[in-house]
Motif scaffolding. Structure first.
Motif, PDB file in Angstrom:
ATOM      1  N   UNK A 227       0.527  -1.096   0.096  1.00  0.00           N
ATOM      2  CA  UNK A 227       0.330  -0.107  -0.242  1.00  0.00           C
ATOM      3  C   UNK A 227       0.966   1.292   0.370  1.00  0.00           C
ATOM      4  N   UNK A 228       0.200   2.686  -0.564  1.00  0.00           N
ATOM      5  CA  UNK A 228       0.754   3.758  -0.790  1.00  0.00           C
ATOM      6  C   UNK A 228       0.508   4.367   0.066  1.00  0.00           C
ATOM      7  N   UNK A 236       3.852   8.129  11.432  1.00  0.00           N
ATOM      8  CA  UNK A 236       3.522   7.056  12.532  1.00  0.00           C
ATOM      9  C   UNK A 236       3.678   4.776  12.433  1.00  0.00           C
ATOM     10  N   UNK A 240       6.343   3.194  14.399  1.00  0.00           N
ATOM     11  CA  UNK A 240       5.867   2.315  15.340  1.00  0.00           C
ATOM     12  C   UNK A 240       6.129   1.271  14.769  1.00  0.00           C
TER      13      UNK A 240
ATOM     14  N   UNK B  99      -9.816  12.480   7.636  1.00  0.00           N
ATOM     15  CA  UNK B  99      -8.521  11.977   7.444  1.00  0.00           C
ATOM     16  C   UNK B  99      -8.437  10.897   8.089  1.00  0.00           C
ATOM     17  N   UNK B 103      -7.128   7.433   6.430  1.00  0.00           N
ATOM     18  CA  UNK B 103      -5.526   6.745   6.279  1.00  0.00           C
ATOM     19  C   UNK B 103      -6.337   5.145   6.794  1.00  0.00           C
ATOM     20  N   UNK B 106      -6.965   3.653   3.738  1.00  0.00           N
ATOM     21  CA  UNK B 106      -5.586   3.401   3.014  1.00  0.00           C
ATOM     22  C   UNK B 106      -4.168   2.925   3.123  1.00  0.00           C
ATOM     23  N   UNK B 107      -5.304   2.078   4.874  1.00  0.00           N
ATOM     24  CA  UNK B 107      -4.454   0.979   5.494  1.00  0.00           C
ATOM     25  C   UNK B 107      -4.716  -0.625   5.201  1.00  0.00           C
ATOM     26  N   UNK B 108      -6.267  -0.157   4.920  1.00  0.00           N
ATOM     27  CA  UNK B 108      -6.386  -1.774   4.625  1.00  0.00           C
ATOM     28  C   UNK B 108      -7.390  -2.630   5.638  1.00  0.00           C
ATOM     29  N   UNK B 145      -5.694   6.406  -2.885  1.00  0.00           N
ATOM     30  CA  UNK B 145      -4.357   6.783  -2.041  1.00  0.00           C
ATOM     31  C   UNK B 145      -2.956   5.517  -2.440  1.00  0.00           C
ATOM     32  N   UNK B 146      -4.423   4.459  -2.054  1.00  0.00           N
ATOM     33  CA  UNK B 146      -3.453   3.569  -1.638  1.00  0.00           C
ATOM     34  C   UNK B 146      -2.963   2.145  -2.241  1.00  0.00           C
ATOM     35  N   UNK B 229      -1.548  10.260  22.109  1.00  0.00           N
ATOM     36  CA  UNK B 229      -1.512  10.155  20.355  1.00  0.00           C
ATOM     37  C   UNK B 229      -3.470  10.780  19.718  1.00  0.00           C
ATOM     38  N   UNK B 230      -3.045  12.066  18.978  1.00  0.00           N
ATOM     39  CA  UNK B 230      -4.665  11.769  18.086  1.00  0.00           C
ATOM     40  C   UNK B 230      -4.903  10.677  17.270  1.00  0.00           C
ATOM     41  N   UNK B 232      -6.270  10.089  14.086  1.00  0.00           N
ATOM     42  CA  UNK B 232      -5.827  10.160  13.457  1.00  0.00           C
ATOM     43  C   UNK B 232      -4.237   9.734  13.139  1.00  0.00           C
ATOM     44  N   UNK B 233      -3.571   9.802  14.607  1.00  0.00           N
ATOM     45  CA  UNK B 233      -2.148   9.025  14.051  1.00  0.00           C
ATOM     46  C   UNK B 233      -2.091   7.861  14.963  1.00  0.00           C
ATOM     47  N   UNK B 236      -2.911   4.466  12.173  1.00  0.00           N
ATOM     48  CA  UNK B 236      -1.462   4.346  11.490  1.00  0.00           C
ATOM     49  C   UNK B 236      -0.727   3.087  12.339  1.00  0.00           C
ATOM     50  N   UNK B 237      -0.102   3.728  14.059  1.00  0.00           N
ATOM     51  CA  UNK B 237       0.691   3.600  14.735  1.00  0.00           C
ATOM     52  C   UNK B 237       0.240   2.157  15.323  1.00  0.00           C
ATOM     53  N   UNK B 238      -1.398   1.846  15.681  1.00  0.00           N
ATOM     54  CA  UNK B 238      -1.366   0.545  16.066  1.00  0.00           C
ATOM     55  C   UNK B 238      -1.529  -0.779  15.202  1.00  0.00           C
TER      56      UNK B 238
END
Lengths: 245, 245
Positions: A227-228, A236, A240, B99, B103, B106-108, B145-146, B229-230, B232-233, B236-238
């Motif tokens: 994934x992009x 993050x 992480x 957002x 996000x 985009x990460x699936x 995006x992804x 973390x917010x 939106x951050x 993706x971090x988790x």
């Protein structure tokens, strides 16, 4: 704002030491508004505070008016540890850069280098975000969010080649040095507390010449799957994955 | 827009099958603008395309005018695998939610539940973002995006207690079920491809009563270190910590 950041100027009596100290502060700006309208704090309440580049602790609200909040603060706790990271970003477009700055600061990035790349629009370098005040505003938002006090250092490098040839090899020495790049890459290594340098490209990625130069300087390409991701998501996600926290 | 998402209506001849097919499409909306102004594509160029909820492939630009782009597309590649995840979010405030939606897509993330919590402002539930069109807009941005085609499913649950008591235990059954919560928590487990349910609270966190109910339903609190973390951050971090990708 999970932490109210204090500056030395806020203190009405001099601090004993920046690492452990007590004193009285008077706040007038958006921190006053936040205490009044978001915390809805009343005299006697305890609020989480921290001194920029110093210790964290608590502040007891002594009085609150339209114009001023007075707190008695005690600073006795060190801020969370910084990430052992040098983060290099191809300068993102301003809107995304704001959020990326705050996200990076909230995750503990302390050493940030903004570099040029073929796909960085020249106009981005003229953004008022890149002034000391512009950078500071968004970095402070990240610190306030995450409850941290250590202001990240930001370095601007408007010329790709001199940076990559003259400075980057030294920054890479003796640590893992990674380039987030989806092609010809290894899977991103798993979490450790190893000292690390990480470079992330612009929208559309570094061009092949740039990738070649970055690899020559000592960086190894890594990926996080097919994934992009936008840079504000990639930062993050990569941090992480790379660090234990 | 790293992938031009196509819809069945774009095809001027019927598709042979949604998973492997070829055909001609005519585009008129922001995809036309993107092909013209961002890709600056010329007839003959190949562009990456994908059919919503179908296969991905390439499209050769046959002609381009002010009003229309015509592409001959071949769809032969499956989209990237979905995350084996049910993601539960206390409904974020709209600006951050936009957002976060993009996000997550985009990460699936394919299975997203938005729930109420004491600290979710009631007005958020009236946001036009929560209409089918509002959600779809930001989810499509994440897919474009992804480079993915599978539209996530979104479930809205405006009442916390019935959701947590009546639906959540069943969603947790037979998989790891985690609550991102910084207190009395274990460190977040490391990356696997295990089926997972993850719940993330609102700004300010779930209140103790809610944490208790979530734990009763089968969730275990995990943390990513001392930083707050917010959302939106944090998303993706988790996700990057939990899954191998």
């Amino acid at each position: 704002m999970n932490l109210i950041l204090l500056f030395e100027d806020d203190f009405t009596s001099p601090l004993t030491s920046p690492l452990t100290s007590a004193g009285e502060v008077r706040l007038h700006d958006r921190r006053l508004t936040h205490i009044r309208d978001v915390h809805r704090a009343l005299p006697g309440d305890q609020l989480r505070v921290g001194l920029l580049n110093g210790a964290m602790g608590s502040g007891q609200l002594l009085s609150l008016s339209e114009h001023e909040a007075v707190l008695r603060v005690e600073l006795d706790t060190p801020p969370p540890p910084p990430l052992p990271l040098t983060l290099i970003l191809a300068l993102p477009r301003p809107k995304m850069f704001k959020r990326t700055l705050a996200a990076a600061a909230s995750m503990g990035v302390k050493d940030l280098w903004l570099i040029n790349s073929y796909r960085v629009d020249k106009s981005y370098w003229g953004s008022p975000l890149l002034t000391e005040a512009g950078l500071r505003e968004h970095l402070l938002l990240g610190l306030e969010q995450a409850c941290d006090t250590q202001l990240p250092q930001v370095h601007l490098r408007k010329r790709f080649k001199p940076f990559v040839e003259d400075e980057l090899p030294e920054l890479c020495r003796g640590r893992r040095a990674l380039l987030a790049h989806p092609y010809n890459a290894q899977p991103c290594p798993s979490a450790s507390d190893e000292s690390t340098l990480l470079a992330i490209g612009p929208e559309g990625g570094f061009i092949p010449y740039e990738v070649e130069k970055l690899v020559e300087a000592g960086l190894s390409p890594v990926h996080l799957g097919p994934r992009i991701l936008r840079v504000e998501t990639a930062v993050p996600a990569l941090l992480s994955r790379l660090f234990t926290f």
